[in-house]
Design a protein around this motif. Structure first.
Motif, PDB file in Angstrom:
ATOM      1  N   ARG A 246     -29.168  18.002  30.230  1.00  0.00           N
ATOM      2  CA  ARG A 246     -29.316  16.721  30.940  1.00  0.00           C
ATOM      3  C   ARG A 246     -28.710  15.376  30.316  1.00  0.00           C
ATOM      4  NH1 ARG A 246     -29.354  13.856  34.839  1.00  0.00           N
ATOM      5  NH2 ARG A 246     -30.798  12.159  34.849  1.00  0.00           N
ATOM      6  N   VAL A 247     -28.478  15.295  28.745  1.00  0.00           N
ATOM      7  CA  VAL A 247     -27.683  14.260  28.231  1.00  0.00           C
ATOM      8  C   VAL A 247     -26.237  14.457  28.851  1.00  0.00           C
ATOM      9  CG1 VAL A 247     -26.517  13.593  25.942  1.00  0.00           C
ATOM     10  CG2 VAL A 247     -29.191  14.210  26.053  1.00  0.00           C
ATOM     11  N   ALA A 248     -25.675  15.747  29.051  1.00  0.00           N
ATOM     12  CA  ALA A 248     -24.265  15.732  29.359  1.00  0.00           C
ATOM     13  C   ALA A 248     -23.958  15.304  31.157  1.00  0.00           C
ATOM     14  CB  ALA A 248     -23.816  17.289  29.588  1.00  0.00           C
ATOM     15  N   GLN A 249     -25.224  15.425  31.592  1.00  0.00           N
ATOM     16  CA  GLN A 249     -25.142  14.890  33.086  1.00  0.00           C
ATOM     17  C   GLN A 249     -25.103  13.458  32.931  1.00  0.00           C
ATOM     18  OE1 GLN A 249     -28.773  16.823  34.485  1.00  0.00           O
ATOM     19  NE2 GLN A 249     -27.636  18.720  35.307  1.00  0.00           N
ATOM     20  N   ILE A 250     -26.133  12.564  32.079  1.00  0.00           N
ATOM     21  CA  ILE A 250     -26.160  11.172  32.061  1.00  0.00           C
ATOM     22  C   ILE A 250     -24.828  10.768  31.518  1.00  0.00           C
ATOM     23  CG2 ILE A 250     -27.377   9.501  30.654  1.00  0.00           C
ATOM     24  CD1 ILE A 250     -29.590  11.412  30.696  1.00  0.00           C
ATOM     25  N   LYS A 251     -24.216  11.252  30.487  1.00  0.00           N
ATOM     26  CA  LYS A 251     -22.971  10.906  29.954  1.00  0.00           C
ATOM     27  C   LYS A 251     -21.656  11.220  30.913  1.00  0.00           C
ATOM     28  CE  LYS A 251     -23.185   9.349  26.050  1.00  0.00           C
ATOM     29  NZ  LYS A 251     -23.138   7.934  25.621  1.00  0.00           N
ATOM     30  N   GLY A 252     -21.787  12.025  31.756  1.00  0.00           N
ATOM     31  CA  GLY A 252     -20.592  12.208  32.493  1.00  0.00           C
ATOM     32  C   GLY A 252     -19.451  13.193  31.860  1.00  0.00           C
ATOM     33  N   ARG A 253     -20.084  13.900  31.148  1.00  0.00           N
ATOM     34  CA  ARG A 253     -19.291  14.970  30.314  1.00  0.00           C
ATOM     35  C   ARG A 253     -19.625  16.449  30.294  1.00  0.00           C
ATOM     36  NH1 ARG A 253     -16.653  12.029  25.670  1.00  0.00           N
ATOM     37  NH2 ARG A 253     -15.874  14.231  25.222  1.00  0.00           N
ATOM     38  N   SER A 254     -18.820  17.327  30.014  1.00  0.00           N
ATOM     39  CA  SER A 254     -19.036  18.474  30.234  1.00  0.00           C
ATOM     40  C   SER A 254     -20.098  19.115  29.039  1.00  0.00           C
ATOM     41  CB  SER A 254     -17.834  19.737  29.659  1.00  0.00           C
ATOM     42  OG  SER A 254     -17.575  19.746  28.366  1.00  0.00           O
ATOM     43  N   LEU A 255     -21.040  19.905  29.359  1.00  0.00           N
ATOM     44  CA  LEU A 255     -22.226  20.631  28.526  1.00  0.00           C
ATOM     45  C   LEU A 255     -21.539  21.067  27.389  1.00  0.00           C
ATOM     46  CD1 LEU A 255     -25.048  21.341  27.593  1.00  0.00           C
ATOM     47  CD2 LEU A 255     -24.775  23.129  29.146  1.00  0.00           C
ATOM     48  N   GLU A 256     -20.713  21.842  27.290  1.00  0.00           N
ATOM     49  CA  GLU A 256     -19.805  22.299  26.011  1.00  0.00           C
ATOM     50  C   GLU A 256     -19.426  20.974  25.220  1.00  0.00           C
ATOM     51  OE1 GLU A 256     -16.663  25.341  24.554  1.00  0.00           O
ATOM     52  OE2 GLU A 256     -17.668  25.801  26.197  1.00  0.00           O
ATOM     53  N   ASP A 257     -18.808  19.932  25.714  1.00  0.00           N
ATOM     54  CA  ASP A 257     -18.676  18.912  25.092  1.00  0.00           C
ATOM     55  C   ASP A 257     -19.693  18.486  24.184  1.00  0.00           C
ATOM     56  OD1 ASP A 257     -15.940  18.973  25.444  1.00  0.00           O
ATOM     57  OD2 ASP A 257     -15.671  17.360  26.978  1.00  0.00           O
ATOM     58  N   VAL A 258     -20.813  18.022  24.694  1.00  0.00           N
ATOM     59  CA  VAL A 258     -21.979  17.416  24.437  1.00  0.00           C
ATOM     60  C   VAL A 258     -22.483  18.355  23.324  1.00  0.00           C
ATOM     61  CG1 VAL A 258     -24.558  16.730  24.789  1.00  0.00           C
ATOM     62  CG2 VAL A 258     -22.414  16.041  26.425  1.00  0.00           C
ATOM     63  N   TRP A 259     -22.644  19.574  23.634  1.00  0.00           N
ATOM     64  CA  TRP A 259     -23.052  20.629  22.838  1.00  0.00           C
ATOM     65  C   TRP A 259     -22.247  20.491  21.202  1.00  0.00           C
ATOM     66  CZ3 TRP A 259     -27.382  22.852  22.634  1.00  0.00           C
ATOM     67  CH2 TRP A 259     -27.744  23.978  21.744  1.00  0.00           C
ATOM     68  N   ARG A 260     -21.136  20.536  21.168  1.00  0.00           N
ATOM     69  CA  ARG A 260     -20.265  20.559  20.192  1.00  0.00           C
ATOM     70  C   ARG A 260     -20.292  19.066  19.355  1.00  0.00           C
ATOM     71  NH1 ARG A 260     -16.994  24.846  19.580  1.00  0.00           N
ATOM     72  NH2 ARG A 260     -16.378  26.280  21.230  1.00  0.00           N
ATOM     73  N   ILE A 261     -20.264  17.975  20.388  1.00  0.00           N
ATOM     74  CA  ILE A 261     -20.272  16.742  19.683  1.00  0.00           C
ATOM     75  C   ILE A 261     -21.516  16.283  18.898  1.00  0.00           C
ATOM     76  CG2 ILE A 261     -20.430  14.083  20.105  1.00  0.00           C
ATOM     77  CD1 ILE A 261     -18.229  14.978  22.506  1.00  0.00           C
ATOM     78  N   THR A 262     -22.549  16.822  19.534  1.00  0.00           N
ATOM     79  CA  THR A 262     -24.086  16.420  18.887  1.00  0.00           C
ATOM     80  C   THR A 262     -24.197  17.278  17.702  1.00  0.00           C
ATOM     81  OG1 THR A 262     -24.936  18.042  20.522  1.00  0.00           O
ATOM     82  CG2 THR A 262     -25.176  15.579  21.028  1.00  0.00           C
TER      83      THR A 262
END
Length: 272
Positions: A246-262
């Protein structure tokens, strides 16, 4: 027509890079299947989990549950709803444990809780300040619990000189005003499963959209607050993949990006 089957977290096939920044796996909710829950977290892409012990009694009793799981690190503090139990002896025991155990990575969860009204506000503030002092003494990060008390929580942190100190706002559930204050003070936020509750989290989602990526982490607060599509069920670390989605959808980024960044943010913050 039958309801569609809920997706399993493993189905998202995320890399082993995520961090659950706030879990309570020592609670008896997990006594029947704790090992299986930890295995599922790894299978779903969690490289590390921060387990929160609610005071030194819980730590002394339950730390051994994780002896065979080095990927699980610890937080410890007296919760604001137990603030009247923070005696000098309890504080001294905490100090001893923090100095002795390198798996203890931060003081938390500490703060203020005006929702339950179990402990007078002045007693909560006193316990909060004493534990902030302990964190500063030991150069440890602080993880905040604030419920119906955001203005006072911010005021205490600012008055005690915690601007630009490593502070993580656990279970962030507010809007832009608090988000802007947190960011301006150099603090971080941890996003729980409630961000997936589409009809009840518009303010939170708007805040998440604006919070810089380098300040974001993901958490479960398990066994509480399971995200959609598992809302209402017992929460556990693997389910936080849906929070990240859901955070990835909100931020307009790929899920894998959000996963690695967080995950990287959490590793830096806690020194994992």
């Amino acid at each position: 027509m039958s309801k569609s089957k809920r997706p399993e977290p493993e189905s998202l096939e995320l890399p082993l890079a995520g961090v659950d920044s706030h879990a309570h796996l020592d609670l008896d909710d997990f006594d029947e299947d704790r090992e299986a829950i930890i295995e599922r977290a790894t299978a779903s892409g969690f490289s590390q989990i921060m387990n929160v012990f609610l005071g030194p009694d819980a730590y002394e009793k339950n730390r051994g549950l994780f002896d065979s799981h080095p990927q699980i690190s610890f937080l410890m503090a007296v919760h604001p709803n137990d603030a009247d139990q923070l005696t000098d002896d309890v504080l001294d025991r905490m100090r001893v444990h923090f100095k002795a155990d390198p798996r203890l990575k931060g003081v938390g969860e500490v703060g203020l809780d005006y929702y339950w009204e179990r402990v007078p506000h002045d007693v909560q503030k006193s316990a909060f300040i004493k534990q902030l002092d302990l964190a500063r003494e030991l150069s440890l990060p602080v993880v905040i619990h604030s419920r119906d008390a955001n203005a006072d929580t911010v005021a205490v942190l600012e008055e005690q000189g915690f601007r630009d100190y490593p502070v993580l706002w656990h279970c962030f559930g507010a809007g832009m005003d608090l988000a802007e204050t947190v960011v301006a003070n150099g603090w971080h936020v941890s996003i729980p499963g409630t961000v997936t509750f589409r009809k009840k989290s518009d303010d939170v989602q708007a805040a998440v959209a604006r919070i810089p990526f380098d300040r974001l982490m993901i958490e479960t607060d398990c066994p509480y607050l399971a995200p959609e599509p598992w809302r209402g069920k017992r929460n556990h670390p693997a389910l936080a993949v849906f929070t990240a989605r859901r955070v990835a959808q909100i931020k307009g980024r790929s899920l894998e990006d959000v996963w690695r960044i967080t995950g990287d943010n959490a590793r830096r913050f806690f020194g994992l």
